[in-house]
Every structure is written in C-alpha cells, then in structure tokens.
Design an enzyme around this catalytic site. Structure first.
Site, PDB file in Angstrom:
ATOM      1  CE1 TYR A   1     -83.948  40.093  52.533  1.00  0.00           C
ATOM      2  CE2 TYR A   1     -83.929  42.486  52.281  1.00  0.00           C
ATOM      3  CZ  TYR A   1     -84.288  41.363  52.998  1.00  0.00           C
ATOM      4  OH  TYR A   1     -84.979  41.488  54.170  1.00  0.00           O
TER       5      TYR A   1
ATOM      6  NE  ARG B   1     -85.648  38.382  58.350  1.00  0.00           N
ATOM      7  CZ  ARG B   1     -85.320  39.031  57.226  1.00  0.00           C
ATOM      8  NH1 ARG B   1     -86.241  39.359  56.342  1.00  0.00           N
ATOM      9  NH2 ARG B   1     -84.074  39.349  56.984  1.00  0.00           N
TER      10      ARG B   1
ATOM     11  CG  HIS C   1     -84.131  43.454  59.361  1.00  0.00           C
ATOM     12  ND1 HIS C   1     -83.665  42.652  60.384  1.00  0.00           N
ATOM     13  CD2 HIS C   1     -83.752  44.727  59.679  1.00  0.00           C
ATOM     14  CE1 HIS C   1     -83.011  43.410  61.268  1.00  0.00           C
ATOM     15  NE2 HIS C   1     -83.064  44.656  60.869  1.00  0.00           N
TER      16      HIS C   1
END
Lengths: 358, 332
Positions: A267, A254, A258
């Site tokens: 991250y 992706r 999120h």
C-alpha cells in the site's frame, strides 16, 4: 479558512539540524539534548531488537514504531512522576521512557498478562487495543485528579485513524466540557494500517478537529524532538494550571509495517523509507544539531550504546527466565473473589490436567 | 432492648434514589453521572433531589454520549472514585458496549488487580410501559456472557435498595437493570437505614411443592399473579423464585427448589434464543437432572425485536402462557 495555514507544522530544529528559532532551542541544555538522544536511541535499539526477536520466533506478533521516536520520547519526557500515561500498542517508546519496565514490555510481546502491568508508582495503563477507547480513560482519570484537587495530568496517545472513531470525539468533548487536565497527543504517521490520511478524512489536519471542541490545538513536526518536548511541556503546564485539555498533532512517519504480520509494500512506496531515513529521521536530525552545537561526543555515544545493549540484554534474559504463565492468574483476576462458575471451571480444568477425571 | 427499625413505604424508583442518597452521604468517592441525572433528576426521577443535596461535582449531568459516560467512568473508578453511571434506557447502551466489553470488565485481569473498576451502570429496561420503540429492550443476556460483569435485577423496592447498595460496594463492575414497569407499580416497606442484599442470591417469593417458577424483574409480579390464579383452580402448589442476580446465578437455590419439586418453568421477557433461560436449564441439568419429572418449560419473549407498544402485550409473557407452561410441566 485554509487549515494548513491556520495549523502550520511547528518546528524548532530543521531537517538539516539547524535551529529554526535559536531563542527557544538555546534553552535546551547539553544535558537535556543528550538525554533526548539517549532515550531515542534506547527506544530505537529496543524496537530493532524486538523486530529481530519476532523474526527469530522468540516473541509473537510485534508492533514497531521506528521513525516515531521523537514524538513518543519527547512527549513522554514532558510529563512527570505521578502523571498518567495511556499508550496504544505502538507507544512503548513512550512508556519505556516514562519508566515502564523493559522486561514487562517484552513479556507483553510473548503474550503474558504481566506485560500490561507498569512498575509500582508508575501510572501507565495497559496498551489500548480497540482504537481511540483510551481517550475516555485518560479523560476520566484526569477528571478524577481535578476532583481531588491535585496538579496531575493525563497524556494519551492515539493515531490518525483513531480520529475517525466516536470515542475520539467523545473524549475531546468530555474533556472540554469538564475542563479536564488531559493532553491528547496524536501521532499522525500518515497511515491507519494501509489507509492513507487523505482517505481517512477530508480535513487537511488533525489539529483542526480540536476547533469543534474549543480545545487549543497545535500541529508540530513529530520528528523534531525539541518541538515535541517543548510544546507538550506547554500543554502539560496548561493542564496543571487548570486551563484544560490540549490537542497536539505530531506529524511523523513509521518506517516499518503496521505489525510484523503486515506487508506495507502493498500500500505504499517503500522507496519512501530510504528517503525519510535520509531526510527526516528524528535521531539523525538531533545528531546533526548536536554536532552543529558542538556537543556531539563519539565516546559518549559508544558508552551509551553499550549501556543500552546491556540493559536490553538483561531485560531479555529476565523475560526468558520469568516464571511460567499460570492459568490461575486468569481465573483469579476476573473478579476480586472467584464466582462459583469460575471455581467449578478451575477445579475441573485442574482435575483433567492431573488426569483425575473419571 | 431492641431498636425500632424505621421503615417507609417506597416505590422501586424511590428506593433506588434512597440507595443512591445513602451511598452519596456515606462515601465521598461515590458520584452519580449520566444524561439528565442532575437538575432534571433523571427521566424517571431516580436521581430526584440528589443534585440539590450533593451539588454538581457529585451528581453530574454529562454530554449525551453513552460510550463517553462509561469510558470516563472507567478512568474515574481506576483513579479513586465509585461512579454510578446511568444509561437513560438499556436500549441506548449499545454505543458503550465496547467500553464495557473490552475495558471495564477486563482491566482487573489485564493488570492482575493493579487497576480495578468498581463502577455501577444503572439502566431502566423492559417492555410494558408504552414507551417509544428501542426504549423497551430486555437484553440482559448480552451482558451475562461478558466475563467480569455482574448483572443484577431487582423486582421490588426493598431489594432495589439493598441490591443497589451491595452493587455500589462491590469491587467490580455491576450492571444494575431496573424494570421500568415496576418503578411505580407497587410500594414495599424499605428500612430507612443502610442495608445490603447479597449479590448472587435468589429469593423465594412463595414456597410450594409441585413446580418451581424461576424469573426476575417485571416478570416476578406477573408470575405471582399467574400462580395465584393457577392455584385457585388446580390442586397443586408452585414455588416462585426471584433470581435477582443473573450473573452469577444462585445455583444452590435453583438446585434446592428443583430437587424438591422436580419441575421447572422459566419466565423471562427477553427473546428465547440465547436468553438466560438456557443458562438456568444448564444449571438444572448439572445440579438436579435426576430429580426432574418433566422437561423444563420456558415462557419468553419472541426472537423478534421488542415490538412497538401496540403489540407489546402480545410479546410479553402473559398469565395464560405462564399457566399453560405450568400445566404442561405438571401433566407430563
């Protein structure tokens, strides 16, 4: 046994847009390739629109899927009317391809109950929010189809993190034991919010998890729509023919966060996005392939883009003009008939709203 | 001319089987599934004979996975079936809590009635049969707060059959809890034909004037025994109500009785804090507050896990405790 060797990533069209196996890709007609591209483009434009709407404060927290279009669109095109689809909150590229209404999808992101309801005749569950819970629903629904002796199947989506949940394993086990016509479609996008696959599991692939349940399992390039479509179609046919479940691991990525409330730069290396856009993007790969095959057409593309823009704008307009949310819908849909507690609470709520409480 | 109604004397567990058989015969969409419910006929024999009569397509031995049983039952019920899922013991339902809480009970609302879940979850529950630990939990209150779920508990064979059939015919999910201490403790007359007992309706076990006892499940016969003992010694009469459905509670019956007696004692074996006793007190507060002559008394289990069976008798409400509570209500 080396699982990466046992479950190689199957690819039919390479990153450069070349046929990996022209015997197979030659079966894809120009019309079908155009359909692939159109549906992926439609999904991407819708996603971009939603991200923008969220930034403008016109919709709530949104879950983007950009980068995963081939996985969702390719698999959704492999099932047919009457089949069942079980999305998560990131799978609206799949549901809109399968016939969900864009207006309702937008309603979902403005917190409306109507957002979870598919159009009449479309068997689409509302998005599963608790992770992996939908695998059991897909198995139960497909089991019912088998008991009714139909040839309908379930197609259920879930991510890499979902494979750590008990319901993933219970779903695979039930489907295998009762030989249920369900296709377990995993989108391995590498991260469960922030946790990378190597911390999520010690296994090298997700496909290998099907071995424990004697479920035929494959690993495919989730950004290659030809591989996704053709392999999902095979799994769907197996299910239709009474041969039971299949596990598909579609490896993808992706681009976005999120959700719009998440900051992925904490991250993962965001330079990877540019790299991925250049090298593995599902739309540009298909574009390259179509150009190589001599079926790319700029005028068709412009017309298609215009058509999609209109469709999305119409849906947005319909969403904005949709009648206001009504608390009665909440009271009236808990049970078929209101219980006395619901009656009392609704009445008291109405009276206070009208200023009639003494 | 009247037709004689055929009745037979059944234990509660036989009445459960009878209800299941009745509905399996009547409705092709009814299926029974769970661990050991097939060939073995269930660990309490509640499904005895059904596998032989209806076959493995309708009486289904599932893998040992509570979430899997309830999760697939959701799918089955949305796609045309009426699954009756057995949890082997209520104390083992916890892995399935997510499926119940986030899906089974919300699907109607999430789809505004497009998808509904007409399923029944049956589970033996409660202490007093010297079962191993965890098998004796009485956690009905964990479920009465779930919006979209009805919670039904029979105390005798007649009610068990009628309530279970009503639960199976209900268009929404029902948790049907079977007090295992009452499974075989007594027989009552049960009509052979199909009948229902309406959900949400309590029943008077005994009429009286001075104090209302509100209870359910295995505490019903215990309360009746305590009341019998009490009435022999005291010049007062008790009314005993078996609530039978814990959501929705039968407000009218609770109100009617407490308005008459002015005193109430609630008896349940579940822990006190957060137990259904609190909700009953709230119903009385809302409907009969000015009729109360004494604070409402409660006799419950402790706020401890249900102990292993060497201590379960001390945990369960005893006759002494029930009589003490009645006296307290009367002497206020």
């Amino acid at each position: 046994m080396n699982m990466l060797e046992k479950f190689p990533i199957m690819q039919y069209i390479s990153e450069e847009g070349e046929a990996v196996n022209s015997e197979i890709t030659d079966m894809l007609t120009a019309d079908l390739l155009k359909l692939f591209y159109e549906k992926m483009l439609r999904a991407r434009m819708m996603d971009k629109k939603c991200v923008n709407l969220q930034r403008q404060g016109r919709i709530g927290t949104y879950v983007p899927y950009e980068g995963q279009e081939a996985a969702q669109v390719g698999s959704a095109l492999a099932v047919e009317e009457g089949d069942w689809m079980f999305p998560t909150y990131r799978d609206h590229a799949a549901t809109m391809t399968f016939g969900h209404s864009l207006r309702n999808l937008l309603l979902y992101w403005v917190g409306r109950i109507e957002g979870g309801i598919p159009p009449e005749g479309k068997n689409i569950f509302p998005p599963a929010v608790p992770i992996a819970s939908q695998l059991l629903h897909a198995t139960g629904v497909a089991w019912a189809e088998k008991k009714k002796n139909t040839d309908r199947v379930s197609l259920v989506y879930f991510g890499d993190g979902a494979t750590s949940e008990g319901d993933f394993h219970e779903g695979l086990n039930f489907a295998s034991v009762f030989k249920v016509p369900v296709v377990f479609f995993n989108q391995n996008n590498g991260y469960a919010i922030s946790v990378p696959m190597e911390k999520q599991m010690n296994s090298k692939t997700i496909a290998q998890k099907g071995l424990g349940y004697e479920i035929p399992s494959i690993r495919i390039d989730g950004n290659d729509i030809a591989a996704v479509y053709l392999e999902t179609k095979k799994a769907v046919e197996r299910a239709r023919n009474g041969e039971g479940p299949t596990l598909i691991e579609a490896v993808t990525w992706r681009y976005g966060a999120h959700t719009t409330a998440d900051d992925p730069s904490k991250y993962r290396d965001q330079a990877e996005i540019d790299n991925r856009r250049k090298t593995t993007d599902p739309l540009s790969r298909l574009e390259k392939y179509m150009k190589n095959e001599g079926i790319w057409d700029e005028e068709w593309l412009t017309n298609t883009e215009n058509k999609i823009t209109n469709e999305i704008n119409t849906a947005l307009d319909e969403m904005q003009k949709y009648p206001e949310a009504n608390i009665d819908d909440v009271f009236e849909n808990v049970f078929e008939k209101l219980t006395w507690t619901l009656e009392e609470q609704r009445e008291q709520h109405r009276k206070i709203k009208r200023g009639q409480m003494s | 001319m009247t037709t004689a109604i055929q009745v037979k004397k059944l234990t509660m567990v036989q009445a459960v089987t009878d209800a299941l058989r009745t509905m399996l015969e009547e409705d092709e969409s009814v299926i029974v599934l769970g661990q050991d419910v097939g060939k073995n006929g269930g660990v309490f024999r509640a499904t005895e004979g059904l596998f032989a009569q209806f076959g493995e397509e309708r009486v289904i031995d599932t893998p040992l996975a509570e979430s899997g049983i309830i999760g697939t039952s959701i799918g089955l019920s949305i796609n045309g079936f009426r699954p009756i899922a057995e949890m082997q013991f209520l104390g083992f339902i916890y892995p399935a809590f997510n499926q119940l809480m986030t899906h089974a009970t919300r699907m109607r609302q999430r789809t505004m009635g497009r998808y509904t879940v007409p399923m029944v979850i049956r589970a033996p529950y409660g202490a007093g049969v010297k079962a191993p630990e965890i098998h004796s939990d009485s956690v009905e209150a964990l479920f009465t707060q779930i919006p979209g779920l009805k919670v039904v508990i029979p105390s005798n064979a007649y009610d068990a059959k009628g309530l279970l059939i009503a639960s199976i015919e209900d268009p929404d999910p029902v948790l049907f809890l079977e007090p295992m201490r009452s499974y075989r403790s007594l027989r009552t007359e049960v009509p052979e034909e199909k009948y229902t007992v309406e959900l949400g309706k309590a029943s008077y076990q005994k009429k009286g004037n001075d104090v209302t006892l509100l209870t359910w499940g295995a505490m019903v016969p215990d309360t009746m025994k305590a009341v019998e003992h009490f009435e022999k010694q005291q010049n007062a009469t008790c009314e005993v109500i078996d609530l039978r459905t814990l959501y929705p509670l039968d407000k009218e019956t609770i109100q009617e009785s407490v308005e008459k007696t002015g005193r109430a004692v609630i008896v349940h074996e579940a822990p006190a804090t957060g137990g259904v006793n609190g909700e009953i007190i709230s119903v009385i507060n809302d409907s009969a507050f000015f009729y109360l002559k004494a604070p409402i008394q409660k006799v419950t289990g402790f706020d401890t896990p249900v102990p292993v069976y060497s201590l379960e008798k001390e945990y369960l409400p005893s006759s002494e405790k029930i009589i003490h509570a009645i006296n307290k209500a009367l002497s206020y």
